[in-house]
Design a protein around this motif. Structure first.
Motif, PDB file in Angstrom:
ATOM      1  N   LEU A  25       1.633   6.670  -6.818  1.00 12.75           N
ATOM      2  CA  LEU A  25       0.568   7.619  -7.178  1.00 12.75           C
ATOM      3  C   LEU A  25       1.007   9.059  -6.928  1.00 12.75           C
ATOM      4  O   LEU A  25       0.721   9.943  -7.727  1.00 12.75           O
ATOM      5  N   THR A  26       1.706   9.288  -5.825  1.00 10.95           N
ATOM      6  CA  THR A  26       2.198  10.631  -5.511  1.00 10.95           C
ATOM      7  C   THR A  26       3.199  11.082  -6.568  1.00 10.95           C
ATOM      8  O   THR A  26       3.148  12.207  -7.040  1.00 10.95           O
ATOM      9  N   GLU A  27       4.091  10.174  -6.950  1.00 13.78           N
ATOM     10  CA  GLU A  27       5.094  10.496  -7.969  1.00 13.78           C
ATOM     11  C   GLU A  27       4.411  10.796  -9.314  1.00 13.78           C
ATOM     12  O   GLU A  27       4.752  11.769  -9.979  1.00 13.78           O
ATOM     13  N   THR A  28       3.431  10.014  -9.684  1.00 10.81           N
ATOM     14  CA  THR A  28       2.707  10.214 -10.935  1.00 10.81           C
ATOM     15  C   THR A  28       1.975  11.557 -10.912  1.00 10.81           C
ATOM     16  O   THR A  28       2.006  12.308 -11.873  1.00 10.81           O
ATOM     17  N   THR A  29       1.357  11.880  -9.782  1.00 14.37           N
ATOM     18  CA  THR A  29       0.647  13.149  -9.641  1.00 14.37           C
ATOM     19  C   THR A  29       1.606  14.320  -9.737  1.00 14.37           C
ATOM     20  O   THR A  29       1.327  15.304 -10.412  1.00 14.37           O
ATOM     21  N   ASN A  30       2.734  14.210  -9.061  1.00 12.12           N
ATOM     22  CA  ASN A  30       3.730  15.290  -9.098  1.00 12.12           C
ATOM     23  C   ASN A  30       4.287  15.476 -10.500  1.00 12.12           C
ATOM     24  O   ASN A  30       4.456  16.614 -10.942  1.00 12.12           O
ATOM     25  N   VAL A  31       4.551  14.420 -11.214  1.00 16.92           N
ATOM     26  CA  VAL A  31       5.086  14.515 -12.587  1.00 16.92           C
ATOM     27  C   VAL A  31       4.040  15.107 -13.499  1.00 16.92           C
ATOM     28  O   VAL A  31       4.301  16.028 -14.247  1.00 16.92           O
ATOM     29  N   SER A  32       2.805  14.617 -13.422  1.00 15.89           N
ATOM     30  CA  SER A  32       1.765  15.126 -14.329  1.00 15.89           C
ATOM     31  C   SER A  32       1.361  16.549 -13.960  1.00 15.89           C
ATOM     32  O   SER A  32       0.920  17.301 -14.811  1.00 15.89           O
TER      33      SER A  32
ATOM     34  N   GLN B 223       0.839  -1.207   0.000  1.00 15.58           N
ATOM     35  CA  GLN B 223       0.000   0.000   0.000  1.00 15.58           C
ATOM     36  C   GLN B 223       0.871   1.253   0.000  1.00 15.58           C
ATOM     37  O   GLN B 223       0.573   2.218  -0.707  1.00 15.58           O
ATOM     38  N   GLN B 224       1.945   1.245   0.786  1.00 17.09           N
ATOM     39  CA  GLN B 224       2.841   2.398   0.833  1.00 17.09           C
ATOM     40  C   GLN B 224       3.532   2.603  -0.508  1.00 17.09           C
ATOM     41  O   GLN B 224       3.684   3.740  -0.963  1.00 17.09           O
ATOM     42  N   ALA B 225       3.939   1.518  -1.148  1.00 18.27           N
ATOM     43  CA  ALA B 225       4.576   1.617  -2.462  1.00 18.27           C
ATOM     44  C   ALA B 225       3.597   2.178  -3.489  1.00 18.27           C
ATOM     45  O   ALA B 225       3.967   3.008  -4.327  1.00 18.27           O
ATOM     46  N   GLU B 226       2.346   1.738  -3.420  1.00 20.97           N
ATOM     47  CA  GLU B 226       1.325   2.242  -4.349  1.00 20.97           C
ATOM     48  C   GLU B 226       1.065   3.727  -4.105  1.00 20.97           C
ATOM     49  O   GLU B 226       0.948   4.506  -5.058  1.00 20.97           O
ATOM     50  N   LEU B 227       0.997   4.134  -2.833  1.00 21.49           N
ATOM     51  CA  LEU B 227       0.816   5.560  -2.524  1.00 21.49           C
ATOM     52  C   LEU B 227       1.988   6.387  -3.047  1.00 21.49           C
ATOM     53  O   LEU B 227       1.782   7.467  -3.601  1.00 21.49           O
ATOM     54  N   ALA B 228       3.205   5.883  -2.890  1.00 30.26           N
ATOM     55  CA  ALA B 228       4.390   6.589  -3.383  1.00 30.26           C
ATOM     56  C   ALA B 228       4.343   6.707  -4.901  1.00 30.26           C
ATOM     57  O   ALA B 228       4.662   7.756  -5.462  1.00 30.26           O
TER      58      ALA B 228
END
Length: 158
Positions: free
Chosen positions: A147-154, A140-145
């Protein structure tokens, strides 16, 4: 000496309790006469929330749906809760305790309830398998990381 104890880490179980329980047999008694191998689908859901300062509720919910020939044989939903007092623990460790240790304590109670309800309903017991809550927490933590990375990049694209 009292100040030393006031700042000492504390982890204590306050209470274990059955929060919610539901059993449905929507196609009984007709479905009980059908032949075939039942299909069992099991879903687990974890929850944690702050009740008051240093008091947390952790819940583990199981949904067990058993079908035979695409007709529901039975559906069990059970939610087991625990109240924990946790003080003087760093935030990162607190998250791990709430996501790993507490569910590990609550889960055996849930397993027993699900098995008992199935038996009392007239079916063979459904024994929930062991769960590695640490592995579950880490994914779950890896998935949150991710998603956060994808959001920050986009979010930086013009």
């Amino acid at each position: 000496m009292a100040d030393d104890n006031a700042n000492a880490p504390l982890f204590q179980i306050q209470r274990m309790y059955l929060k919610d329980l539901s059993l449905e047999q929507p196609n009984s008694p007709q479905v009980l006469l059908e032949q075939g191998q039942p299909q069992v689908e099991i879903n687990l859901t974890l929850g944690a929330e702050t009740i008051s300062e240093a008091i947390y509720e952790v819940t583990v919910m199981a949904t067990v749906q058993t079908k035979i020939n695409d007709k529901t044989l039975f559906l069990v939903e059970a939610k087991q809760g625990g109240i924990f007092e946790i003080r003087n623990i760093p935030d990162e460790q607190l998250k791990q305790i709430l996501g790993i240790a507490c569910p590990g304590i609550v889960y055996p109670y849930l397993r027993a309830i699900v098995s008992d309800v199935c038996t009392r309903a007239g079916f063979p017991p459904v024994v929930l398998s062991e769960v590695n809550f640490q592995s579950m927490y880490e994914s779950q933590q890896a998935e949150l990381a991710r998603l956060t990375e994808t959001t920050n990049v986009s979010g930086t694209i013009n």
